[in-house]
Design an enzyme around this catalytic site. Structure first.
Site, short mmCIF file in Angstrom:
data_model
loop_
_atom_site.label_atom_id
_atom_site.label_comp_id
_atom_site.label_asym_id
_atom_site.label_seq_id
_atom_site.Cartn_x
_atom_site.Cartn_y
_atom_site.Cartn_z
CD GLN A 126 89.45 -15.07 10.32
OE1 GLN A 126 88.99 -16.20 10.38
NE2 GLN A 126 89.09 -14.12 11.14
N GLY A 127 92.78 -15.76 6.63
CA GLY A 127 93.52 -17.03 6.54
C GLY A 127 94.07 -17.43 7.89
CE1 TYR A 128 93.83 -14.19 10.99
CE2 TYR A 128 92.36 -14.49 12.85
CZ TYR A 128 93.15 -13.67 12.08
OH TYR A 128 93.26 -12.34 12.39
CB SER A 129 90.92 -22.40 10.60
OG SER A 129 90.29 -21.69 11.63
CB SER A 161 83.68 -17.24 4.64
OG SER A 161 84.24 -16.69 5.81
CD GLU A 244 85.46 -14.85 14.21
OE1 GLU A 244 86.55 -15.12 14.74
OE2 GLU A 244 85.03 -15.42 13.20
#
Lengths: 395, 335
Positions: A126-129, A161, A244
């Site tokens: 997951q590429g969010y923050s 992660s 989540e």
């Protein structure tokens, strides 16, 4: 009030039990959230075939195709936990990307990704923050410039992660530089082997690199890799973020911990001490309260009722409780609770390792996925109707 | 699978709410000599018979029915005695030979004072001797429910000496009760009735805490300082979020604990102890925090908020402070 599931589910439960009995406790190990082992992939295939994983995902996309029934899902979970059997892949691809694609993805995207993800062949991160966009995720700056039919992406993601082993990333990228903050973001699918992507391990205070940083230098991604419409990424991501939040703060984990603590108190000769009994029973009461609360939320899901404030408090209260339980376990063990690392001179560190790790990692859980103070903002604003924080910078 | 209040229970809450809103708004709490009329008007509603069996003219309801009614009484800090008569007596009398009590109860002729604190009284040769320091719901009592260790007894109120005592909570009546060679009917296990009382007090606190939080939040939205509403200050928002977050699970905890009476009797006593201990702590936190959010005005007599604050404060200690209840729980859990 009626806590029974009803007779028709008794037969279902029996079927799940007999499925597991066949294996006689011989289940695959090392399941994890990263790249599944071949054993795990075989197990996942078995589970999907019987409807114990990917149960409600349509057959055409490789799932079992059952009508959603929350009680059935719950029974599967209960039976698997009781038998100590791995419950099917629960990585980010399965729990976040697949539901998103099923909801807003194109037919082509569903065909391309759902089956391979739920079968464990495609691993996602997951590429969010970003370093500059944590609590204020919408201020993210990893951006895409149009170049023909492609985007060229530059920027950086953090807290990814499983990036090291991932095949693909689902990412929030700023594609509309002139649009207001929340409307400038798109949801993009990015192959991790694309030239210009660099993954660097991010070591936390536990000493391990559970997370990564991902750097994008002129990374070329086809524009058709977008999910949904341009500029709708924020809206799309929010639905999965809410999911989540509900996953963290699990009341079963709390009950598991307090039962271990009671055993530890007996082992360390504290079971008669009024001081320790009081501290333990205070948390025991909190565990009971959160367990009842979980049952109420479960009932709301089953009966299609809106949980309102009840669902908003789970992460805040649950994570804090789990953390306090870890602290109590360490305190109960005294000096024996402090050892960390390999067993030395006959002193077993298995138990202390576990709690010392929780003492560190669980604080990360309080902070990550929406830190406690953000949870309090959400509760006060959306449940109590108090004024929102002043917005600076949103056009 | 349904974990929540039934339609009937919600309707019960609504009708009690309507009654309390009309008959005992905060202004009524200042007229102590009006309490008896409020009580008798409430008794007319017939809620005393909710848990009495059908065969005795009751409504065959559940203990949860009573608990949800009590949350409303707490929400309105109603000066209404309900616990002893509607909950404890029917439970205590289940094992009794004399069923005539039930018809008196339904007729509204019984009013049961609660003298169930630990210690103080002994039972020898069929007679009770000693005293209970602070019995409650003693106004117009016809009977007294009391205990000697785990043995439960019922006596006529006329046979005991009641010395009225005050607490900060004027919405309820307290008395020291002296037993001087008093004859008593022995009923079943005091622990079960005590557990029921714990849950009813916990229910009262959930309602009262709900009311305090609501009043504090509402006030904060009207109070302006430093050029903006006090509700817009993040510290105030977070205090309210803390109160709400801690209070919400208490609701489900209360429902399950009450439901256990019929559904899981073997767990009833343990979950009652945990429920009252936990809800006492949460309610006390809500009580002081809500007054703080309400600011200087919350501290005044005029704002009325103190009625709830005091009710919660006294409830916390009645029939066992959290420390005592948790120690009793430890006895169960560790053995």
């Amino acid at each position: 009030m009626d806590l029974s599931y009803g007779k028709k589910y008794d037969e279902f439960r029996e079927n799940v039990c007999s499925f597991l009995k066949k294996y006689d406790g011989d289940f695959p190990k090392n399941y994890g959230l990263g790249k599944p082992s071949q054993q795990a992939i075989e197990w996942q295939k078995q589970l999907i075939q019987h409807g114990y994983a990917a149960r409600t995902i349509p057959k055409e996309y490789g799932g079992f195709g059952a009508t959603p029934d929350i009680l059935e899902m719950r029974i599967i979970a209960e039976v698997f936990i009781e038998a100590n059997a791995p419950r099917g892949l629960a990585n980010q691809g399965v729990s976040m990307l697949v539901p998103t694609l099923l909801e807003v993805g194109s037919e082509k995207q569903k065909q391309q990704w759902v089956k391979s993800t739920i079968e464990g062949e495609t691993v996602w991160c997951q590429g969010y923050s970003e370093p500059g966009a944590g609590s204020d995720l919408a201020s993210l700056r990893t951006a895409a410039i149009e170049d023909g039919d492609d985007f060229i992406i530059n920027g950086q993601k953090i807290w990814t992660s499983t990036a090291a082993n991932a095949d693909m990333m689902f990412a929030l990228i700023r594609t509309e530089p002139d649009a207001p903050k929340h409307q400038g973001i798109s949801y993009l699918l990015i192959p991790m082997d694309t030239k210009g992507i660099e993954v660097r391990p991010l070591r936390t205070m536990t000493g391990e690199a559970e997370f990564n940083e991902v750097f994008f230098t002129d990374v070329r991604v086809p524009q058709k890799n977008i999910v949904g419409k341009r500029g709708e990424g924020w809206k799309i991501a929010n639905t999965t973020l809410r999911h989540e939040r509900f996953m963290l703060g699990d009341p079963n984990q709390a009950e598991y911990r307090i039962n271990i603590i009671i055993g530890l108190m007996k082992e360390f000769g504290l079971a008669e001490s009024p001081l320790w009994r009081n501290r333990a029973m205070k948390l025991y009461a909190e565990v009971m309260a959160m367990k009842c609360h979980g049952l109420r939320l479960f009932s709301d899901s089953v009966n299609g009722e809106n949980s309102g404030i009840a669902v908003m408090i789970v992460k805040l209260q649950g994570c804090e409780l789990n953390y306090q339980l870890a602290q109590l376990a360490i305190d109960v063990m005294g000096v024996d609770g402090l050892r960390y690392g390999k067993s030395v001179a006959g002193e077993n560190t298995v138990e202390s390792n576990r709690w010392q790790h929780h003492y560190m990692f669980d604080l990360g859980l309080i902070i990550g996925g929406g830190t406690a103070n953000i949870q309090k903002n959400i509760i006060s604003e959306r449940a109590l109707g108090m004024p929102r924080e002043p917005k600076v910078g949103a056009k | 699978m349904y974990f929540g209040l039934s339609q009937t229970q919600k309707l019960l809450q609504e009708s009690v709410s309507r009654f309390c809103a009309e008959k005992c708004p905060p202004a009524a709490l200042r007229k102590l000599d009006g309490f008896a009329k409020i009580q008798s008007d409430f008794d007319q509603l017939g809620m005393g018979g909710v848990m009495v069996a059908d065969e005795f003219g009751g409504q065959d309801g559940s203990f949860l029915d009573l608990a949800v009614i009590q949350t409303i009484l707490g929400q309105f800090v109603a000066p209404i005695q309900f616990i002893g008569t509607a909950a404890l007596l029917p439970i205590a009398l289940r094992e009794a030979d004399d069923k005539s009590y039930f018809s008196n109860l339904i007729a509204g002729d019984l009013n049961c004072a609660i003298a169930l604190e630990d210690n103080g009284v002994s039972f020898e040769n069929g007679r009770l001797n000693g005293s209970k320091k602070l019995a409650f719901d003693i106004a117009g009592a016809t009977n007294v429910l009391t205990n000697v260790d785990d043995r439960l007894f019922l006596t006529p109120a006329a046979d005991v000496e009641m010395i009225t005592n005050g607490t900060i909570d004027i919405t309820r009546q307290f008395a020291k009760i002296n037993f001087d060679n008093v004859a008593a009917v022995e009923l079943g296990d005091a622990k079960i009735v005590l557990a029921a009382a714990h849950i009813m007090l916990a229910a009262d606190m959930v309602g009262a805490a709900d009311a305090m939080l609501a009043q504090a939040v509402d006030y904060s939205k009207t109070r302006e300082q430093f050029g903006r509403m006090v509700s817009s200050f993040q510290a105030v928002k977070h205090m309210c979020a803390d109160m709400a977050a801690r209070l919400e699970p208490c609701r489900a905890m209360l429902w399950l604990a009450a439901h256990n009476f019929e559904d899981k009797p073997s767990e009833f006593i343990k979950t009652a102890l945990l429920t009252k201990a936990h809800i006492s702590e949460v309610a006390r936190f809500v009580a002081r925090s809500a007054v703080e959010v309400f600011g200087g005005m919350g501290f005044t007599d005029e704002a009325n908020l103190h009625f709830w604050f005091k009710r919660i404060g006294v409830n916390c200690k009645l029939l066992g402070a959290p420390e005592i209840l948790l120690e009793k729980t430890a006895d169960i859990v560790f053995n």
